[in-house]
Structure formats: C-alpha cells, structure tokens
Enzyme design. Structure first.
Site, PDB file in Angstrom:
ATOM      1  N   GLU A 160       0.797  -1.222   0.000  1.00  0.00           N
ATOM      2  CA  GLU A 160       0.000   0.000   0.000  1.00  0.00           C
ATOM      3  C   GLU A 160       0.831   1.276   0.000  1.00  0.00           C
ATOM      4  OE1 GLU A 160      -3.054   0.363  -0.384  1.00  0.00           O
ATOM      5  OE2 GLU A 160      -4.179  -1.354   0.335  1.00  0.00           O
ATOM      6  N   SER A 420     -29.485 -31.205  50.672  1.00  0.00           N
ATOM      7  CA  SER A 420     -28.647 -31.420  51.864  1.00  0.00           C
ATOM      8  C   SER A 420     -27.366 -30.606  51.851  1.00  0.00           C
ATOM      9  CB  SER A 420     -28.295 -32.913  51.978  1.00  0.00           C
ATOM     10  OG  SER A 420     -29.453 -33.701  52.108  1.00  0.00           O
TER      11      SER A 420
END
Length: 767
Positions: A160, A420
């Site tokens: 680029e 329990s």
C-alpha cells in the site's frame, strides 16, 4: 455488503445494512492497489515515477536533427514530452498552492466517531473472552500495531505505501506518478493514496471522487500525521479498515475469517487481510472466494517482488485455501461478560479475574454432561480462588446460545433448593456452640419433631447410633434435623444471612426444621462463598470479578463459623465417600438433591480453590433420577482434575480437639439431653439449669458498652459444677450459683457439668 442473514451482524434479521465502500472504491487505488481489469498495467518506463524525468530530458536533447534549424521526428516527440513536463511542474505548483489555501477553509479534525471501539472483555491474562458490537452494530475491536504479526505489517506497507515511514502523510513521488499516468492515459490509473490518506478517508468518509475530495484527503493526512504520529495513524488504519459487512479492523477480520488473534498469521492470511480493504464486499471470501484468492495472490506477488518474502514462500502461500465461511466471535464466559458490560457500559476494555483456559474447559464439561444427562437440562459451575476471593470460572449454563436448554439463563444466580448441601453449616454451628464434636454420638432412628415433622433418610433406611462424622459423611437426615433442633432453625438462618448469603424462605413462614433438608432458597454463588468460608477459617470472602475496576468499598467481615468448627467440618467432608470416577480423601465435598429431583448440587474445596456445581432444568421441572452424588459430584471431580495440581489439605488449628468418642468430655459424648453421660449421672436429682432459661433474651445493657455480669443458677447434680459458654469453661464452684461476664451481645450456649458427668445446656440471646 452482508445480507440480512449475516451470522456476525448484531442486527441479523433486521434487514440489510447500507453498503460500505472499500478503500479501493471510495477513491482511486493507491500505490500497491490492484488496478481494475479495464486499466492496463502502465508501461515500465512510466512506473519509475518522477525519477524518469531526467532521462526524458536527455532524450529531448538527443533528438536534434543533423540539419540546422530543424528537428527530427524523434525531436518532435521530445518536444511534446518537454511540454508535458512543463505542464507537470505547473500542476504540481498549483496543487501545492491549492492545498495551502484549501487547508485554511477546513473545520478542525473530528476523531470522535473514529475513536469508537467495540467493548472487549478479557481474562486475567489479557485473552479475549467476548467482544460486543458498537452501538451502530459494527465489530471494531481495539487493536495496536504491537499486537499484529510483523509479517502482515511489512506486507501492508510494501503493497500500500512503501514510503510510509518517511513521508509526511503525502507521498510526493506517488502523487507525481499518479498525475503523470493521468496525463499519459487520459484517465485516472492510480490515486497515489498513502496509508495516511486512506485513514483520512476512513475518518471522514465521502462518496464523491473529485479533486476537492482528494485535496481534503491530503490535508487531513498531513494533519493526522502531525497530531497522531506514524504509530497513531497506523493504529487507526488497523482499527478502521473495512473487511466486509459489519467487520472493521484487522483484529475483527482475523477473528471472523481465521478464528484467532492476528498476533501470528501465515503469509497467505496476511496477504488476504491486506487485499480485502481495497474492495471488501467484492472480495469477501465467504461470498466471492475466487475474487479473494486472486486479490490475495496479487498481494503475494508484489510482496515477493519487493523482498518481503521469497518467491518460494509466495508460491507456497498461494497453495493455501481461502476461508469460505465466517467464524463466530469468541463467546467465553458469556454470562459473566454480559454482566460486566452491563455494570460498566462505558469501559471499552475490561479485565476479569477469570482464567480463559479453565473457563473453556469447564464450559465444555458442562455442555458434555448436561447433554448426556438428558434433554432440556442445563448445568452451572463456579470456581473461586480461596485466598483472594477471585472468580476463576463462571459457567452459567450448558450453552449460552442453546435455546432448548435456556442457555441465556445464568444458573449461578438462580435461587434454588439446595437439598442437603447446607448440612455442614448446621454441624459447624453445633461444633461452635460446644454442643457436639465430630466424634459425638447421634441417633439415626425414626423420630418426630414438633409433634408433626418426621423426616426420613434418602434411602428410607436408618443406621442407629452413629458419630457426627459418619452422619455428615453419609448425609443422614435424622441427625442433621436433631442438631438443627438443638441449635435453633431461626438462629441457623440468621447465621447464613449474617455471612452474606441471600436466603429465601417460603412466603409467610418462619424458619423451621425443614431448612436442614433444603426447605429454603439459595444461589449457587452464595453456596460457593459459604463453602469457601470453611477454607478461610470461617470468614466468607467477598467475590472479586474484575481486575481493573474501581476499588471496591470496604465490606463487613462475614463469618459462617469459628476456625475450629470450620476445620472440623472440612476434615469430615474430606472423608466423604467419592463417586465412582474419583479417588477418596483428595478434596472435601458435599452433595445435595432437592425435593422432587429438581436440582442436583455438589460443592468441593481444598486450600486452593472452591468449585460448586449445579445441574437440573432451568424451569424447575422434576427430573426423575437426578441425584447430586451421581450427577453433580462426577462433574465436580472432573472439574478439579481440569483445574490441575495436587489438592492441598487445610492446616489443623491449634485448639482443635482430636479424640475418640470415649476420650471426649462427658457432655460431648452424646447429643441427647435426656440421656445421662455416665452411670453416676443416673443417681440423684438430675442436673438442670434454672437460670437463664432456654431461649431467653436477657438485656444486660451490653450495647451501651457497660460491663455486666450474668447470674448462673443450677438445680440438682453433684458438686463441683463446671460452667461453660460455647464449649469453653468460665467458672467452677461448689455451689449451684455462679456468674459470668459476657464479652458482647449475641447468642450464647451456656452449659453446666457436675462431678458425675451429668450436664445441661441452654441457648440465650444477650442484649
């Protein structure tokens, strides 16, 4: 642009989003861009940019005809070139002047929209757990160049903007080359855009392709470079570059197409990520794989030409396939991430205390076991660091996106019956009061409490006389209810609430003996905290969920038991019989099954970590055969195996009494008040505490800080009498009267024992 069925779009099903223009669509393509097929590649002598001007001038000079005053055809061509060069210089000067005048008319640069990022939730080591889309539905994750594979960055610049590190935002050579190509071809071949100019176009997107638009990009590019510097401009490009649909930025694209962070990319993956922003919709690999491959291969060719990689590496990279489908973004700890985001929506980056490795492993475990257990079942797992209170894993369901299992429901926060699972805290309170010891004998036989309550054991059988240790390890119901009757159900519930747990009781009911067997509601999170308190000498931790959050306000100390009682319970639970997939004696654990087989629980701990497990239906429906020991406990032990390391036992407190039943003090040998502890106690008048009476509330003015003494009186028994409070001796006298100075307000268990071993106890509340 993504269709309305785009799986990554947060607005899926709401119709198509407006098309997003790529960097190659918004303006003419940059230095390394792939020209459209209608644009031929410029001839070699035009690719050299402004460097070819001197050679052209030489050709003009050498084109003079031998005949004086005349020019050969070659000289005519040179004259035309000279004219073009003159025009070229004039255009450059005009452009510089125009830029200077145009810059003065522009408003200040606004980076508000460009600075918006998706919220990301990270684990304790910085690994991504879950990202969230921005308010407008974009996936734009925070990213910086130092977290990107260097090969991608090198390839990006080579393709680029080769001179990115040296130009001021505008590349004069690329701009002059673009102008020359325009003059030579009569149309725009390349735009000479730098990465900085592309960022300017992303920051201020404009649809038109015109000279004013190009001038604006140039001005903004220079301004961006001066304001942010090279690193800032590059980071903006990495965060804003479009990749098709709602995906923006190289990090989001890497996760969407490759399923991993961009810290390590192959050459082929790097090239694809470089190529896509030029035309993100036309090159989307999940829709146009052939276009994506051609663009990727073009980037590889240019990168090889410019020395970023060798020809052999480029050829090998071309053999890699392109991804043909998008992947889901990470969604680890979805419930915890959602809660963190809701609690602080403005924080763009949050570091939680979770361990991503453990979280992923336990999520897979919960999904696997819930699926095997049956349809519509879910599971939840919570892991807590006992030393710090940090939450290491938070699995809220068996699959966040599984609607059939109500996966969006966080079961760690759901109030359910624990069965329990709260029995250990009844025993701890009895141990703390001096009412019992792990070797105290308890009766497991049919009994009726409060004239109407007659509990039974889970297996419908009875064991007779057993020690408290065996009763808790085998989770016998009758001994637990008998102990709760002795310590008081209301006091037990008050202790749990005082330890920071949210306890829900049936509407309009007072605490009763059924709470021993699950007759109340509690969350998995609070249950895990209570068990972590047993590890921390009875002090319940405040959970820490975020590493980088504001300092938490100081919280009161929550205590569920005293240190000795907490160790007694932990030592007992370490001897509980494990499920079939585990070895005995490695961790302390307890299971629970709610009434009607609706919930199965298991909580285990060692000195390092506490892990709590729940499995059941999120809608609370009954699941026949769902039992804590066979379903939740197996998940618990597998979770400890995945946590890793060797379990660490808790150190024994100095004041702990380790003895057999026969060697215990007589009051601790048996829990029954109506049974004499020794033979001698069967003779004479039975010993009984006359004052204070059992259950009394005695106002001694302790809240005012005054020193007060409580009178103690007994009837019967054989002197001398030994008075004890909460298991500790406070006085010994030949008379049946004595007194005691309490240290503060609260509940106290007062006991008396005579010379023959007979004893009596009461519980009073001092105020």
């Amino acid at each position: 642009m993504a269709s309305d069925a785009d799986p990554l779009s947060p607005h899926a099903g709401r119709g198509p989003s407006p098309p997003r223009r790529g960097l190659g669509e918004a303006a003419a393509e940059g230095e390394g861009a792939v020209p459209k097929e209608a644009h031929p590649e410029p001839p070699p002598h035009l690719r050299s940019g402004c460097a070819s001007a001197s050679s052209l001038h030489d050709k003009v000079q050498s084109g003079l005809s031998p005949r004086a005053g005349t020019l050969s055809p070659r000289a005519g061509r040179g004259g035309r070139v000279g004219t073009v060069l003159a025009l070229f210089v004039i255009v450059a000067l005009l452009l510089a002047g125009a830029l200077w005048r145009y810059a003065a008319t522009l408003p200040p640069l606004d980076l508000t929209q460009a600075s918006l990022r998706s919220t990301v939730i990270l684990d304790r080591k910085g690994q991504l757990l879950r990202p969230f889309a921005t308010a407008d539905g974009r996936w734009r994750l925070p990213v910086s160049a130092d977290a990107i594979d260097p090969r991608y960055l090198a390839m990006l610049k080579a393709y680029e903007d080769r001179r990115f590190d040296s130009h001021p935002g505008i590349d004069p050579a690329a701009t002059l080359r673009a102008a020359w190509q325009w003059l030579a071809h009569g149309k725009i071949v390349s735009g000479g855009s730098t990465l900085s100019m592309q960022v300017a176009r992303l920051v201020e997107p404009r649809a038109e392709r015109s000279l004013p638009a190009k001038l604006r990009q140039m001005v903004r590019a220079v301004e961006l470079e001066r304001t942010l510097g090279k690193a800032g401009v590059l980071n903006l490009y990495l965060a804003l570059a479009p990749y098709g649909g709602p995906v923006e930025g190289v990090r989001a694209a890497s996760l969407a197409y490759f399923g991993r962070e961009p810290a390590r990319l192959s050459f082929a993956e790097s090239a694809l990520l470089v190529a896509l922003p030029q035309s993100p919709e036309a090159r989307r690999p999940d829709r146009f794989a052939a276009n994506a491959r051609r663009a990727r291969d073009r980037v590889l060719d240019i990168a090889a030409e410019r020395g970023v990689l060798t020809a052999a590496e480029a050829q090998a990279a071309k053999a890699e396939p392109v991804p043909v489908a998008r992947k889901q973004f990470p969604m680890l700890a979805a419930h915890a991430a959602e809660q963190a985001h809701a609690a602080d929506p403005d924080a763009r980056v949050q570091h939680l205390t979770l361990d991503a490795r453990l979280q992923a492993s336990l999520e897979a475990l919960a999904t696997e076991r819930a699926t095997a257990a049956g349809p519509a079942l879910s599971a939840a797992i919570l892991a807590i660091d006992n030393r710090t209170g940090a939450v290491l894993a938070h699995v809220g369901s068996a699959g966040y996106l599984d609607a059939a299992r109500a996966g969006a429901v966080d079961a760690t926060q759901a109030v359910r019956s624990p069965g329990s699972a709260l029995k250990p805290f009844i025993y701890a309170l009895a141990f703390e009061d001096g009412l019992a010891h792990p070797e105290t004998l308890l009766d497991d036989r049919p009994a009726r409490f409060a004239a109407s309550y007659a509990p039974e054991n889970f297996d419908m059988g009875f064991r007779g006389t057993v020690t408290a240790r065996v009763a808790l390890q085998q989770s016998l119901n009758l001994p637990a209810v008998e102990l709760l009757d002795a310590v008081g159900a209301a006091r037990f519930v008050a202790r749990l609430r005082g330890a920071g747990a949210t306890i829900l009781l049936p509407r309009d009911t007072a605490p009763g003996l059924p709470v021993a067997l699950g007759g109340l509601g509690i969350t998995l999170t609070d249950l895990a905290r209570l068990y972590a308190g047993l590890v921390r000498s009875g002090t319940v931790p405040a959970l820490t969920r975020r590493l980088d959050g504001p300092p938490a306000a100081p919280e009161p100390e929550w205590r569920v038991a005293d240190p000795v009682a907490a160790w007694y319970v932990a030592d007992i639970l370490r001897g509980a019989p494990p499920p079939e997939n585990a070895l005995p004696g490695r961790i302390s654990f307890k299971t629970g099954t709610s009434y009607g087989y609706r919930d199965a629980w298991a909580v285990g701990f060692d000195a390092r970590v506490t892990i709590a497990v729940w499995i059941g239906r999120p809608d609370g429906a009954s699941v026949p055969g769902l039992v804590g020991r066979s379903h939740a406990a197996t998940i618990l032990f597998d979770a400890f195996a995945r946590f890793g390391g060797e379990p660490e036992a808790l150190p024994r407190p100095r004041d702990a009494l380790v003895a057999t039943t026969a060697n215990l003090p007589p009051p601790l040998r048996h829990i029954r008040r109506d049974a004499p502890k020794t033979f001698a106690a069967t003779l004479g008048v039975p010993l009984k505490i006359a004052y204070p009476p059992d259950g009394a509330r005695v106002d001694l003015g302790l809240s005012e800080g005054a020193q007060a003494r409580l009178a103690l009186k007994a009837l019967g028994g054989q002197p001398p009498l030994t008075w004890m409070v909460d298991g500790l001796p406070v006085a010994e006298a030949m008379r049946r009267q004595s007194e005691w100075s309490p240290e503060g307000a609260g509940f106290a268990r007062i006991s008396v024992m005579d010379a023959a071993g007979a004893s009596d106890s009461v519980v009073v509340r001092l105020e």
